[in-house]
Design a protein around this motif. Structure first.
Motif, PDB file in Angstrom:
ATOM      1  N   ILE A 116      35.107  49.172  42.786  1.00 56.01           N
ATOM      2  CA  ILE A 116      34.905  50.073  43.930  1.00 56.01           C
ATOM      3  C   ILE A 116      36.260  50.448  44.526  1.00 56.01           C
ATOM      4  O   ILE A 116      36.503  51.606  44.867  1.00 56.01           O
ATOM      5  CB  ILE A 116      33.975  49.414  44.978  1.00 56.01           C
ATOM      6  CG1 ILE A 116      32.553  49.287  44.392  1.00 56.01           C
ATOM      7  CG2 ILE A 116      33.962  50.192  46.280  1.00 56.01           C
ATOM      8  CD1 ILE A 116      31.562  48.527  45.266  1.00 56.01           C
TER       9      ILE A 116
ATOM     10  N   GLU B  86      37.938  54.042  43.871  1.00 53.54           N
ATOM     11  CA  GLU B  86      37.585  54.617  45.180  1.00 53.54           C
ATOM     12  C   GLU B  86      36.142  55.105  45.197  1.00 53.54           C
ATOM     13  O   GLU B  86      35.832  56.222  45.638  1.00 53.54           O
ATOM     14  CB  GLU B  86      38.551  55.739  45.565  1.00 53.54           C
ATOM     15  CG  GLU B  86      40.001  55.276  45.657  1.00 53.54           C
ATOM     16  CD  GLU B  86      40.850  56.169  46.535  1.00 53.54           C
ATOM     17  OE1 GLU B  86      40.869  57.379  46.281  1.00 53.54           O
ATOM     18  OE2 GLU B  86      41.462  55.648  47.488  1.00 53.54           O
TER      19      GLU B  86
ATOM     20  N   ARG C 171      39.091  57.249  56.461  1.00 52.13           N
ATOM     21  CA  ARG C 171      37.942  56.953  55.606  1.00 52.13           C
ATOM     22  C   ARG C 171      36.802  56.262  56.346  1.00 52.13           C
ATOM     23  O   ARG C 171      35.682  56.245  55.871  1.00 52.13           O
ATOM     24  CB  ARG C 171      38.362  56.035  54.444  1.00 52.13           C
ATOM     25  CG  ARG C 171      39.455  56.561  53.534  1.00 52.13           C
ATOM     26  CD  ARG C 171      39.002  57.702  52.661  1.00 52.13           C
ATOM     27  NE  ARG C 171      40.005  58.033  51.657  1.00 52.13           N
ATOM     28  CZ  ARG C 171      41.112  58.744  51.881  1.00 52.13           C
ATOM     29  NH1 ARG C 171      41.366  59.212  53.110  1.00 52.13           N
ATOM     30  NH2 ARG C 171      41.964  59.006  50.906  1.00 52.13           N
TER      31      ARG C 171
ATOM     32  N   LEU D 194      36.508  48.707  51.490  1.00 50.44           N
ATOM     33  CA  LEU D 194      37.125  47.725  50.600  1.00 50.44           C
ATOM     34  C   LEU D 194      38.499  48.224  50.223  1.00 50.44           C
ATOM     35  O   LEU D 194      38.623  49.264  49.576  1.00 50.44           O
ATOM     36  CB  LEU D 194      36.303  47.584  49.322  1.00 50.44           C
ATOM     37  CG  LEU D 194      34.889  47.032  49.448  1.00 50.44           C
ATOM     38  CD1 LEU D 194      34.171  47.125  48.105  1.00 50.44           C
ATOM     39  CD2 LEU D 194      34.946  45.592  49.911  1.00 50.44           C
ATOM     40  N   CYS D 195      39.541  47.505  50.627  1.00 42.58           N
ATOM     41  CA  CYS D 195      40.861  47.959  50.180  1.00 42.58           C
ATOM     42  C   CYS D 195      41.541  46.896  49.328  1.00 42.58           C
ATOM     43  O   CYS D 195      42.663  47.079  48.890  1.00 42.58           O
ATOM     44  CB  CYS D 195      41.714  48.420  51.357  1.00 42.58           C
ATOM     45  SG  CYS D 195      42.681  47.151  52.083  1.00 42.58           S
ATOM     46  N   GLY D 196      40.843  45.822  49.059  1.00 40.66           N
ATOM     47  CA  GLY D 196      41.379  44.757  48.216  1.00 40.66           C
ATOM     48  C   GLY D 196      40.396  43.613  48.247  1.00 40.66           C
ATOM     49  O   GLY D 196      39.431  43.634  49.025  1.00 40.66           O
TER      50      GLY D 196
ATOM     51  N   GLY E 193      35.493  52.329  48.577  1.00 43.49           N
ATOM     52  CA  GLY E 193      36.719  51.735  48.096  1.00 43.49           C
ATOM     53  C   GLY E 193      37.919  52.606  48.434  1.00 43.49           C
ATOM     54  O   GLY E 193      37.811  53.829  48.533  1.00 43.49           O
ATOM     55  N   PHE E 194      39.059  51.950  48.613  1.00 40.52           N
ATOM     56  CA  PHE E 194      40.307  52.684  48.857  1.00 40.52           C
ATOM     57  C   PHE E 194      41.399  52.085  47.996  1.00 40.52           C
ATOM     58  O   PHE E 194      41.612  50.869  48.020  1.00 40.52           O
ATOM     59  CB  PHE E 194      40.710  52.590  50.330  1.00 40.52           C
ATOM     60  CG  PHE E 194      41.973  53.343  50.618  1.00 40.52           C
ATOM     61  CD1 PHE E 194      41.942  54.712  50.814  1.00 40.52           C
ATOM     62  CD2 PHE E 194      43.209  52.695  50.661  1.00 40.52           C
ATOM     63  CE1 PHE E 194      43.109  55.422  51.042  1.00 40.52           C
ATOM     64  CE2 PHE E 194      44.381  53.395  50.894  1.00 40.52           C
ATOM     65  CZ  PHE E 194      44.331  54.757  51.082  1.00 40.52           C
ATOM     66  N   TYR E 195      42.067  52.936  47.237  1.00 41.79           N
ATOM     67  CA  TYR E 195      43.140  52.472  46.353  1.00 41.79           C
ATOM     68  C   TYR E 195      44.390  53.307  46.639  1.00 41.79           C
ATOM     69  O   TYR E 195      44.443  54.493  46.309  1.00 41.79           O
ATOM     70  CB  TYR E 195      42.712  52.642  44.899  1.00 41.79           C
ATOM     71  CG  TYR E 195      43.724  52.133  43.900  1.00 41.79           C
ATOM     72  CD1 TYR E 195      44.238  50.844  43.998  1.00 41.79           C
ATOM     73  CD2 TYR E 195      44.159  52.936  42.852  1.00 41.79           C
ATOM     74  CE1 TYR E 195      45.171  50.373  43.090  1.00 41.79           C
ATOM     75  CE2 TYR E 195      45.084  52.471  41.928  1.00 41.79           C
ATOM     76  CZ  TYR E 195      45.588  51.194  42.050  1.00 41.79           C
ATOM     77  OH  TYR E 195      46.513  50.727  41.153  1.00 41.79           O
ATOM     78  N   ILE E 196      45.340  52.692  47.270  1.00 45.13           N
ATOM     79  CA  ILE E 196      46.495  53.430  47.793  1.00 45.13           C
ATOM     80  C   ILE E 196      47.270  54.149  46.686  1.00 45.13           C
ATOM     81  O   ILE E 196      47.851  55.208  46.913  1.00 45.13           O
ATOM     82  CB  ILE E 196      47.411  52.483  48.602  1.00 45.13           C
ATOM     83  CG1 ILE E 196      48.558  53.249  49.274  1.00 45.13           C
ATOM     84  CG2 ILE E 196      47.959  51.348  47.744  1.00 45.13           C
ATOM     85  CD1 ILE E 196      48.135  54.201  50.342  1.00 45.13           C
TER      86      ILE E 196
ATOM     87  N   SER F  30      46.163  55.673  44.029  1.00 45.41           N
ATOM     88  CA  SER F  30      45.472  56.722  43.263  1.00 45.41           C
ATOM     89  C   SER F  30      46.296  58.006  43.338  1.00 45.41           C
ATOM     90  O   SER F  30      47.039  58.238  44.296  1.00 45.41           O
ATOM     91  CB  SER F  30      44.079  56.955  43.838  1.00 45.41           C
ATOM     92  OG  SER F  30      44.150  57.856  44.927  1.00 45.41           O
ATOM     93  N   PRO F  31      46.179  58.851  42.325  1.00 50.81           N
ATOM     94  CA  PRO F  31      46.966  60.088  42.299  1.00 50.81           C
ATOM     95  C   PRO F  31      46.673  61.001  43.489  1.00 50.81           C
ATOM     96  O   PRO F  31      47.464  61.862  43.828  1.00 50.81           O
ATOM     97  CB  PRO F  31      46.523  60.769  40.996  1.00 50.81           C
ATOM     98  CG  PRO F  31      45.810  59.734  40.202  1.00 50.81           C
ATOM     99  CD  PRO F  31      45.311  58.686  41.145  1.00 50.81           C
ATOM    100  N   VAL F  32      45.521  60.797  44.111  1.00 53.15           N
ATOM    101  CA  VAL F  32      45.185  61.600  45.288  1.00 53.15           C
ATOM    102  C   VAL F  32      45.916  61.079  46.524  1.00 53.15           C
ATOM    103  O   VAL F  32      46.327  61.854  47.393  1.00 53.15           O
ATOM    104  CB  VAL F  32      43.656  61.569  45.531  1.00 53.15           C
ATOM    105  CG1 VAL F  32      43.281  62.337  46.795  1.00 53.15           C
ATOM    106  CG2 VAL F  32      42.912  62.118  44.318  1.00 53.15           C
ATOM    107  N   ASN F  33      46.093  59.770  46.608  1.00 59.29           N
ATOM    108  CA  ASN F  33      46.668  59.186  47.822  1.00 59.29           C
ATOM    109  C   ASN F  33      48.192  59.164  47.831  1.00 59.29           C
ATOM    110  O   ASN F  33      48.807  59.293  48.900  1.00 59.29           O
ATOM    111  CB  ASN F  33      46.135  57.763  48.016  1.00 59.29           C
ATOM    112  CG  ASN F  33      44.639  57.760  48.299  1.00 59.29           C
ATOM    113  OD1 ASN F  33      44.101  58.737  48.825  1.00 59.29           O
ATOM    114  ND2 ASN F  33      43.970  56.677  47.940  1.00 59.29           N
TER     115      ASN F  33
END
Lengths: 329, 329
Positions: A259, A263, B137, B238-240, B268-271, B273-276
Motif C-alpha cells: 500500500i 501509494e 493526503r 500509511l507512510c511506512g 499509502g504514501f511513498y515519498i 514515487s516519480p510523482v512525489n
C-alpha cells in the motif's frame, strides 16, 4: 384476521448456514391501527449481508410487497411497496416509522418495462451500492483497467456494466464457464473463471501493465492476489467480503508495505450508513433510465416459494446461484 | 588523490541488522571529469527505509556535504549540497546524472537560523514526507482527532506539529516517558507511552468519540488496535511500517469488514514515487518559514563519527534514538 408465515433462526450460525438453523412459524397479525398498512410479500430479497447480523434481532431482508389493507393516507390497497420487513409473508407496518437501517417503507411507482422485483435488485440496494461505490468513490477514468470480483452477482454485474459505459477495460472474476459467457454477453471485456484458471497468470496476459481498480466484494485469497496486481496509485473498493462471512476472522497477508510503495488507496463502502441511505432515491433515478434504455441489464436468480427462503439463502454462499437472488412468494 | 571511506553490507540482513553485517572499506577516488564534483560528507542521514533495499545495490542514504573540488559550472568549492551519495565519507558525483530515486545532487542555499543538517531531516525527506502525506493526503479538518505513531520521530513529530497548526486534537504514541514529555513540549495535546499504557483504554478516555485520522509509520499490533478506534469515515495514512522491516511479512488481522462498515479510507504514501519527487522544492519552501518562525521545531539525534554509522542505524529499530537520526562525520 391474517396469519403470516415468518422465518427465523434458532441459534447463532455456526459457520455456513444450514437448513436446520431455520424455523418457520405462524403469527396472527393484529388489526390495523391508524398509519399502518398490511402488506403481502411478492418478491423477497436474499443478500449475503444477512449473515452478519445477530440472529436474535430477526432475519433482515427487503421485500417488494402489495398492500392488502391500508389505514395510512397516501398508501392505497394494491399499491406496491418496498420494505425492510424481514422474512415474512405478511406484515403490519407503520408507514411513519423507520424499519431496518432507518429506512421507512417506500411506495414503488410503476416504471414502464421494468419488473417491480428490480426494486430489491438492480435498482434497489445492490444496484444503488454498485452505482454509488463505483461511480462516486472509485474515480474511474476512461482506459483504466478494473477487475470486479463476484462479477455475475447483483452488485458486480452492475459495476462491470457501468465501468464499460465509462470506457474502462473490464475484467470479471466468476466461478463457472456459464458465468464467464454471461458477463461477456452483458459487456465485460474479459472473464476469468477463478475455479479453473490461474488468476495471476490470466491477469498478466490481460492487463500486462497492471490493474487500476479492484472492486472487491469477496475478499480472501483473491484479494491477496489482487494487491500484487495493482498499479501505482491503484484503488481498491471494498463493499463486502462474502468469503469471510461464514468463518472466524482469518489472518491475512500484510499488504501494508505494498500500500505504501504503490501509494494504493483502499476504501470501504457501506450502503446502509446514515450518509448513504438518503442518497437512494437520487441514485435510483440515475439507474432507471439506463435499464429502460437497455444500457444496463439485470439477471435474477428466482427461487419459487416462500418456504424455500433458507435453501436460496444458503445457495448464496456456495456460488451456485447466478444473478440477483430473489424469492417469488 | 582522495581516499574515501565506504560502509557496505556483507550479506542480506537476517532479521535485525547487527554490527557484524557491515564492513568499512577504503576507495581511492578517480580525478574529476567535466560535470563532476568531489564532496565530503558533513551530516549523513539514517532512515529506517534503508533496511528495505537489497544490500547488493549498496547502502542508500542522503547526506549534506561540502564541495571540495568542482568541475561542474554553478557548483563552487565550499558550496553545500544534499545528495543521495550513500554511506560514504567522500564521493565523486556527476551533477547532471540522477542518483537514487531519480534525484540529482542539489545545492543548499543558506537559510538564516537553520542548520544545514535539516536538509536531510525536518526540511528534507522526512519533513517533506510529513507535509505531503498529512497536509495533502489526509484532508485534515479543524477539531478532528489524529493519532500519530512514532510521534517523536523524524516524520511523526512534524506531522503532529502540523496537525496542531491545523487545529486538530493531536495524540502521539511513543515509547518512553521522556518522549511523552518532549512531544507535549512541541505541542501534542496528549501522549501515550505504548510500552507502559493500555493504548485502547487511553484512547477511550482521550477520544471517546473515536479517532478521525491515524497516521501510521509503525504497523503491527498498534495498527490492529487503531482500526478498532477509528470513527466512521476515518482515514489511515500509511507512510511506512517500521515494525515489519526486520521480520518476514507477518499475518495480520483482517480488517476488511471494519473498512466496509466504517467506510474507512486507507492510503499509502511513498515519498520517492516519480510523482512525489518533483514536489520536494515546493514543499521545502512551505516548511522553511514555519521552522524559521518557530512554529515548527525539530529535534535531531546526532551520533558523532562516520565510523558509528552502523551502530546509529541499528538504534533506529530499537527505539533508543529520539528525533531525526543524523551522523556528524
Amino acid at each position: 384476521m391474517t396469519t403470516a408465515k415468518v422465518w427465523s433462526v434458532k441459534r447463532p450460525y455456526n459457520g455456513e448456514p444450514t437448513l436446520d438453523d431455520f424455523v418457520l412459524t405462524e403469527e396472527v397479525l393484529p388489526p390495523l391501527k391508524e398509519g399502518e398498512i398490511l402488506i403481502e410479500a411478492l418478491y423477497l430479497s436474499l443478500d449475503p449481508y444477512y449473515r452478519l447480523f445477530p440472529v436474535q434481532d430477526g432475519l433482515p431482508g427487503e421485500q417488494v410487497a402489495r398492500i392488502i389493507e391500508s389505514k395510512a393516507p397516501g398508501f392505497e390497497k394494491d399499491d406496491l411497496v418496498c420494505a425492510h420487513a424481514g422474512w415474512r409473508s405478511q406484515s403490519v407496518i407503520n408507514v411513519n416509522r423507520p424499519l431496518r437501517f432507518g429506512i421507512k417503507v417506500e411506495k414503488i411507482e410503476e416504471v414502464t418495462g421494468l419488473s417491480p422485483s428490480l426494486w430489491i435488485g438492480a435498482i434497489g440496494m445492490p444496484g444503488v451500492t454498485a452505482y454509488m461505490s463505483f461511480m462516486e468513490r472509485c474515480d474511474p477514468k476512461e482506459g483504466e483497467v478494473i477487475v470486479v470480483s463476484a462479477a455475475s452477482g447483483a452488485v458486480g454485474s452492475v459495476v462491470g456494466q457501468l465501468a464499460k459505459l465509462k470506457g474502462l477495460k473490464v475484467v470479471g472474476l466468476v466461478g463457472s464457464e456459464e458465468k464467464c459467457r454471461y458477463i461477456k454477453e452483458i459487456g465485460f471485456d474479459q472473464a476469468i473463471n477463478y475455479k479453473e484458471e490461474n488468476i495471476s497468470a490470466a491477469l498478466d496476459s490481460i492487463a500486462p501493465n497492471g490493474v487500476d481498480i479492484f472492486f472487491d466484494s469477496v475478499g480472501g485469497y483473491i484479494s491477496d492476489i489482487m494487491y500484487g496486481k495493482l498499479r501505482d496509485k491503484g484503488r481498491v473498493l471494498l463493499c463486502g467480503q462474502i468469503s469471510a462471512y461464514n468463518q472466524p476472522q482469518p489472518k491475512v497477508t500484510n499488504w501494508s508495505m505494498t500500500i505504501v510503495r504503490k501509494e494504493l488507496e483502499v476504501k470501504g463502502f457501506y450502503i446502509f450508513s446514515p450518509v448513504n441511505v438518503p442518497e437512494f432515491p437520487r441514485v435510483r433515478q440515475a439507474l432507471i433510465p439506463l435499464f429502460q434504455q437497455g444500457k444496463l441489464k439485470a439477471k435474477e436468480h428466482v427461487t419459487k416459494g416462500f418456504e424455500n427462503m433458507p435453501k436460496a439463502f444458503i445457495e448464496l454462499f456456495s456460488g451456485s446461484n447466478f444473478g440477483k437472488a430473489v424469492v417469488k412468494a
